[in-house]
Design an enzyme around this catalytic site. Structure first.
Site, PDB file in Angstrom:
ATOM      1  N   GLU A 184     -11.176   5.849   0.321  1.00 41.59           N
ATOM      2  CA  GLU A 184      -9.848   6.246  -0.161  1.00 41.59           C
ATOM      3  C   GLU A 184      -9.694   6.165  -1.678  1.00 41.59           C
ATOM      4  O   GLU A 184      -8.904   5.361  -2.192  1.00 41.59           O
ATOM      5  CB  GLU A 184      -8.766   5.397   0.512  1.00 41.59           C
ATOM      6  CG  GLU A 184      -8.779   5.470   2.027  1.00 41.59           C
ATOM      7  CD  GLU A 184      -7.540   4.841   2.676  1.00 41.59           C
ATOM      8  OE1 GLU A 184      -6.713   4.278   1.952  1.00 41.59           O
ATOM      9  OE2 GLU A 184      -7.413   4.936   3.894  1.00 41.59           O
ATOM     10  N   GLU A 390     -11.031   5.552   9.842  1.00 41.44           N
ATOM     11  CA  GLU A 390      -9.963   4.569  10.058  1.00 41.44           C
ATOM     12  C   GLU A 390      -8.806   5.249  10.755  1.00 41.44           C
ATOM     13  O   GLU A 390      -8.415   6.362  10.386  1.00 41.44           O
ATOM     14  CB  GLU A 390      -9.414   3.993   8.742  1.00 41.44           C
ATOM     15  CG  GLU A 390     -10.281   2.970   8.080  1.00 41.44           C
ATOM     16  CD  GLU A 390      -9.667   2.430   6.786  1.00 41.44           C
ATOM     17  OE1 GLU A 390      -8.417   2.371   6.685  1.00 41.44           O
ATOM     18  OE2 GLU A 390     -10.451   2.094   5.885  1.00 41.44           O
TER      19      GLU A 390
END
Ligand code: FCB
Length: 486
Positions: A184, A390
């Site tokens: 991320e 995720e």
């Protein structure tokens, strides 16, 4: 051909539920600073999260990752839990400050054998349990010494990162299933350098865009460095892409707001990584903030490396509207609140309060976003295997008097998202696996230990682990390689 053979063999449908393709990987994920603890052991030096969590007012409850889940010492028991659940793969992250603790902006410094040894032990333990290790190289714990030299605003951080990546690949590359360069980068860049709700807590919009570029560069340089050391090791990057929609699709201002979010969150990473360019509209939107002169000739070719896989982290949908001058402007970031906007150059955005069910993070739930994003990636990166690296939800779990943790909401959440993955597969997306966030309750960044994402409950006083109902349910999904009837 019989009727049975006519059914697509790779995606069997059963009257009583959904079955996933053979080889589909069932995983769970954690990250070093969130679970390991042992913050000053075996030569580890501070990361930006050690510094940030010690800065008053930055993390809820004054919590730090000093002890966290003590995974550093309890990894054997934790791997035994994973085995009990039947996990096929474990996604963890490597703490850079353990591997080269003396790194400076100009030199990587010596490799710390004791730090490497921890990941050696973890990887071997996993392999012995039949669990494929997937290692993220950077899940936000930048060595503090690098931040002191400019952090991700400084090109040298990307260069040192590639050298560190080579070290990890050299030591562990023969045993890892996958290496993920960055987790991320949106959060690292904008929450770290623009809104300041993440380490290092800076609120400098131009710095955030320099960080975007140096993170992209770091990904490209590290990918090449890993391939040099371990040519057979698949390399991926994990992005938290937004499924962003305008609140009023008929209002051109709202549509433009959605375009800006798509540019800053999705395309500013996807375009250079997949296509070797920055989106022209993002460069134009941010021209008043920076001239992007930190992008040097040849950089985009370095960023644009072939990928062996792409990781998607998805939690929640995004709805945006143009700020009308009255509401709360552009502070929603999903990871805390701040007076500064992470939306560099586009702060006239507003995120309406979600209606209906939200998780303990205040995040709305809509699994359709995951299906859409998987299909988008499938179209934009044809031939690149996709993973959900995720997905999961926080709920205020408690251990019930009967000793169990009855987290029905989480089961409902994961079930819905697995169904969305299955729909994406049926639509042709090449999704190879799903990693639930998270194996364990852990240090949830700015929220400290107040938010529980685990399928395993952790008592932070005793370090006792308790399987939540969701863990037992997930074990059953894994055993059946699919879901029961709706
Ligand atoms: C993601 C992070 C992960 C965790 C989840 C809830 O953005 O990658 O570490 O905090 O959110």
């Amino acid at each position: 051909m019989t009727a049975v053979e006519a059914r697509p063999a790779s995606l069997p449908q059963q009257a009583d539920g959904l079955v996933f393709p053979p080889g589909f990987v069932w995983g769970a994920a954690t990250a070093a600073y969130q679970v390991e603890g042992a913050h000053d052991e075996d030569g580890r030096t501070p990361s930006i999260w050690d510094t940030f969590s010690r800065t008053p007012g930055k993390v809820a409850g004054g919590d730090t990752g000093d002890v966290a889940d003590d995974h550093y010492h309890r990894y054997r028991d934790d791997v035994a839990l994973m085995r009990r659940l039947g996990l096929a793969s474990y996604r963890f992250s490597v703490a850079w400050p353990r591997i080269t603790p003396q790194v400076t902006p100009d030199a990587l410094g010596p490799v710390n054998a004791a730090g490497v040894a921890f990941y050696d032990r973890l990887v071997d333990e996993l392999l012995e349990a039949g669990i494929a290790p997937a290692a993220t190289l950077y899940h936000w714990d930048l060595p503090q010494a690098l931040e002191d030299g400019g952090g991700w605003t400084d090109r040298r951080t990307a260069e040192r990162f590639a050298e560190y990546a080579a070290v990890v690949a050299r030591h562990l590359g023969d045993r890892l299933r996958t290496v993920i360069t960055l987790n991320e980068p949106w959060c690292s860049a904008y929450l770290g350098y623009a809104s300041g709700v993440h380490a290092p807590g800076r609120t400098e919009p131009a710095a955030a865009l320099a960080a975007v570029h140096h993170l992209n560069l770091a990904h490209g340089l590290a990918t090449a460095a890993v391939r040099e050391q371990a040519p057979a090791l698949p390399v991926a990057v994990t992005l938290n892409l937004a499924w962003v929609r305008p609140e009023d699709p008929a209002d051109p201002a709202d549509v433009d707001a959605a375009r800006r979010v798509d540019g800053l969150q999705n395309r500013v990473f996807l375009d250079p990584v997949l296509h070797g360019r920055y989106p022209a509209d993002v460069l134009a939107d941010t021209a008043a903030v920076t001239d992007w002169s930190f992008v040097r000739d040849g950089d985009l070719a370095l960023v644009h490396q072939p990928l062996d896989a792409l990781g998607l982290n998805y939690y929640s949908p995004t709805v945006v509207r143009a700020w009308d001058g009255t509401g709360v402007r552009a502070e929603a970031d999903g990871h805390g609140s701040s007076a500064s906007s992470p939306w560099v150059g586009s702060s006239d955005l507003e995120f309406p309060e979600p209606a209906g069910h939200v998780t303990d993070m205040g995040w709305p739930v809509d699994a359709e976003g995951m299906r859409r994003l998987l299909l988008r990636l499938h179209e934009e990166a044809p031939g690149v295997p996709l993973y959900v690296t995720e997905n999961g939800a926080a709920y205020p779990d408690v251990v019930a008097p009967d000793g169990g943790v009855h987290d029905t909401d989480r089961i409902r959440y994961v079930d819905a998202h697995l169904r969305a993955v299955h729909r994406a597969l049926a639509d042709g997306a090449d999704v190879r696996g799903y990693y639930l966030w998270s194996l364990l309750d852990n240090f949830e960044w700015g929220y400290g230990y107040s938010k529980r994402f685990g399928i395993v409950h952790v008592d932070y006083d005793t370090q006792e682990r308790t399987l939540k109902d969701s863990a037992l349910w997930y074990a059953d999904v894994i055993r059946r390689h699919g879901l029961g009837g709706a």
